[in-house]
Design a protein around this motif. Structure first.
Motif, PDB file in Angstrom:
ATOM      1  N   GLU A  60       0.835  -1.206   0.000  1.00 54.52           N
ATOM      2  CA  GLU A  60       0.000   0.000   0.000  1.00 54.52           C
ATOM      3  C   GLU A  60       0.871   1.259   0.000  1.00 54.52           C
ATOM      4  N   ILE A  61       1.927   1.234   0.783  1.00 57.58           N
ATOM      5  CA  ILE A  61       2.850   2.373   0.850  1.00 57.58           C
ATOM      6  C   ILE A  61       3.492   2.613  -0.512  1.00 57.58           C
ATOM      7  N   PHE A  62       3.946   1.542  -1.131  1.00 61.13           N
ATOM      8  CA  PHE A  62       4.587   1.654  -2.445  1.00 61.13           C
ATOM      9  C   PHE A  62       3.608   2.218  -3.471  1.00 61.13           C
ATOM     10  N   ASP A  63       2.381   1.682  -3.495  1.00 57.21           N
ATOM     11  CA  ASP A  63       1.368   2.152  -4.444  1.00 57.21           C
ATOM     12  C   ASP A  63       1.070   3.637  -4.234  1.00 57.21           C
ATOM     13  N   GLU A  64       0.955   4.030  -2.974  1.00 58.74           N
ATOM     14  CA  GLU A  64       0.677   5.441  -2.661  1.00 58.74           C
ATOM     15  C   GLU A  64       1.853   6.329  -3.080  1.00 58.74           C
ATOM     16  N   ALA A  65       3.073   5.854  -2.864  1.00 61.15           N
ATOM     17  CA  ALA A  65       4.248   6.642  -3.252  1.00 61.15           C
ATOM     18  C   ALA A  65       4.307   6.814  -4.772  1.00 61.15           C
ATOM     19  N   VAL A  66       4.014   5.744  -5.508  1.00 65.71           N
ATOM     20  CA  VAL A  66       4.018   5.836  -6.973  1.00 65.71           C
ATOM     21  C   VAL A  66       2.949   6.824  -7.438  1.00 65.71           C
ATOM     22  N   LYS A  67       1.785   6.761  -6.811  1.00 68.03           N
ATOM     23  CA  LYS A  67       0.689   7.670  -7.155  1.00 68.03           C
ATOM     24  C   LYS A  67       1.090   9.122  -6.881  1.00 68.03           C
ATOM     25  N   VAL A  69       4.151  10.435  -6.658  1.00 73.92           N
ATOM     26  CA  VAL A  69       5.209  10.877  -7.570  1.00 73.92           C
ATOM     27  C   VAL A  69       4.622  11.140  -8.957  1.00 73.92           C
ATOM     28  N   THR A  70       3.729  10.265  -9.404  1.00 76.59           N
ATOM     29  CA  THR A  70       3.087  10.452 -10.713  1.00 76.59           C
ATOM     30  C   THR A  70       2.310  11.767 -10.745  1.00 76.59           C
ATOM     31  N   THR A  71       1.558  12.024  -9.677  1.00 80.38           N
ATOM     32  CA  THR A  71       0.790  13.270  -9.590  1.00 80.38           C
ATOM     33  C   THR A  71       1.721  14.475  -9.600  1.00 80.38           C
ATOM     34  N   MET A  72       2.806  14.385  -8.841  1.00 76.83           N
ATOM     35  CA  MET A  72       3.743  15.503  -8.781  1.00 76.83           C
ATOM     36  C   MET A  72       4.366  15.758 -10.152  1.00 76.83           C
ATOM     37  N   VAL A  73       4.736  14.704 -10.853  1.00 81.40           N
ATOM     38  CA  VAL A  73       5.361  14.863 -12.171  1.00 81.40           C
ATOM     39  C   VAL A  73       4.363  15.470 -13.151  1.00 81.40           C
ATOM     40  N   GLN A  74       3.115  15.021 -13.086  1.00 76.74           N
ATOM     41  CA  GLN A  74       2.095  15.552 -13.993  1.00 76.74           C
ATOM     42  C   GLN A  74       1.793  17.011 -13.705  1.00 76.74           C
ATOM     43  N   GLN A  75       1.850  17.389 -12.446  1.00 74.28           N
ATOM     44  CA  GLN A  75       1.522  18.760 -12.077  1.00 74.28           C
ATOM     45  C   GLN A  75       2.728  19.694 -12.088  1.00 74.28           C
TER      46      GLN A  75
END
Length: 140
Positions: A60-67, A69-75
């Motif tokens: 769960e931690i890994f999935d949340e971290a990927v999410k 980072v993805t959001t940060m990169v997109q924004q």
């Protein structure tokens, strides 16, 4: 001619008879050890269940971290003043640090819970074992 030597078990039996040691109830001994094995199995299952929960939490931690980072990169938009860019990076770092602290605490709680349960199972069996031994000695 000398008598044939007795087996080791015969010698122990004779010694027990001479010392008036009461005979052992093998079924009670086997039952006692069976209970010990059952307690250990339950204890190991508690630890394994805890390990499964920790692995689930880590996923769960890994999935949340990927999410995140993805959001940060997109924004991420490099436009703006250096102060604005630094503020955004600092906010992300703060959020990541808070998540790391929360996640570490959650995992520590999971480990503590499973080890406490495993120890409780063994501790209860030790108490039962002591009571069984005491009761068998008091009968004599």
């Amino acid at each position: 001619m000398a008598d044939a030597p007795n087996s080791f078990m015969d010698m122990i039996k004779n010694l027990g008879e001479q010392l008036k040691v009461p005979s052992l109830d093998m079924s009670k001994i086997v039952e006692h050890h069976q209970k010990n094995l059952e307690a250990m199995t339950k204890s190991w299952q508690a630890v394994a269940g805890g390990a499964t929960e920790v692995a689930k939490k880590q996923r769960e931690i890994f999935d949340e971290a990927v999410k995140d980072v993805t959001t940060m990169v997109q924004q991420y938009k490099p436009a703006g003043s250096p102060q604005e860019i630094m503020t955004k990076q600092a906010e992300f770092a703060k959020k990541a640090m808070e998540a790391a602290i929360t996640n570490t605490r959650d995992i520590a709680e999971l480990v503590q819970k499973s080890s406490t349960e495993a120890f409780r199972i063994v501790q209860e069996r030790m108490k039962e074992s002591y009571d069984e031994i005491r009761a068998s000695v008091e009968k004599r």
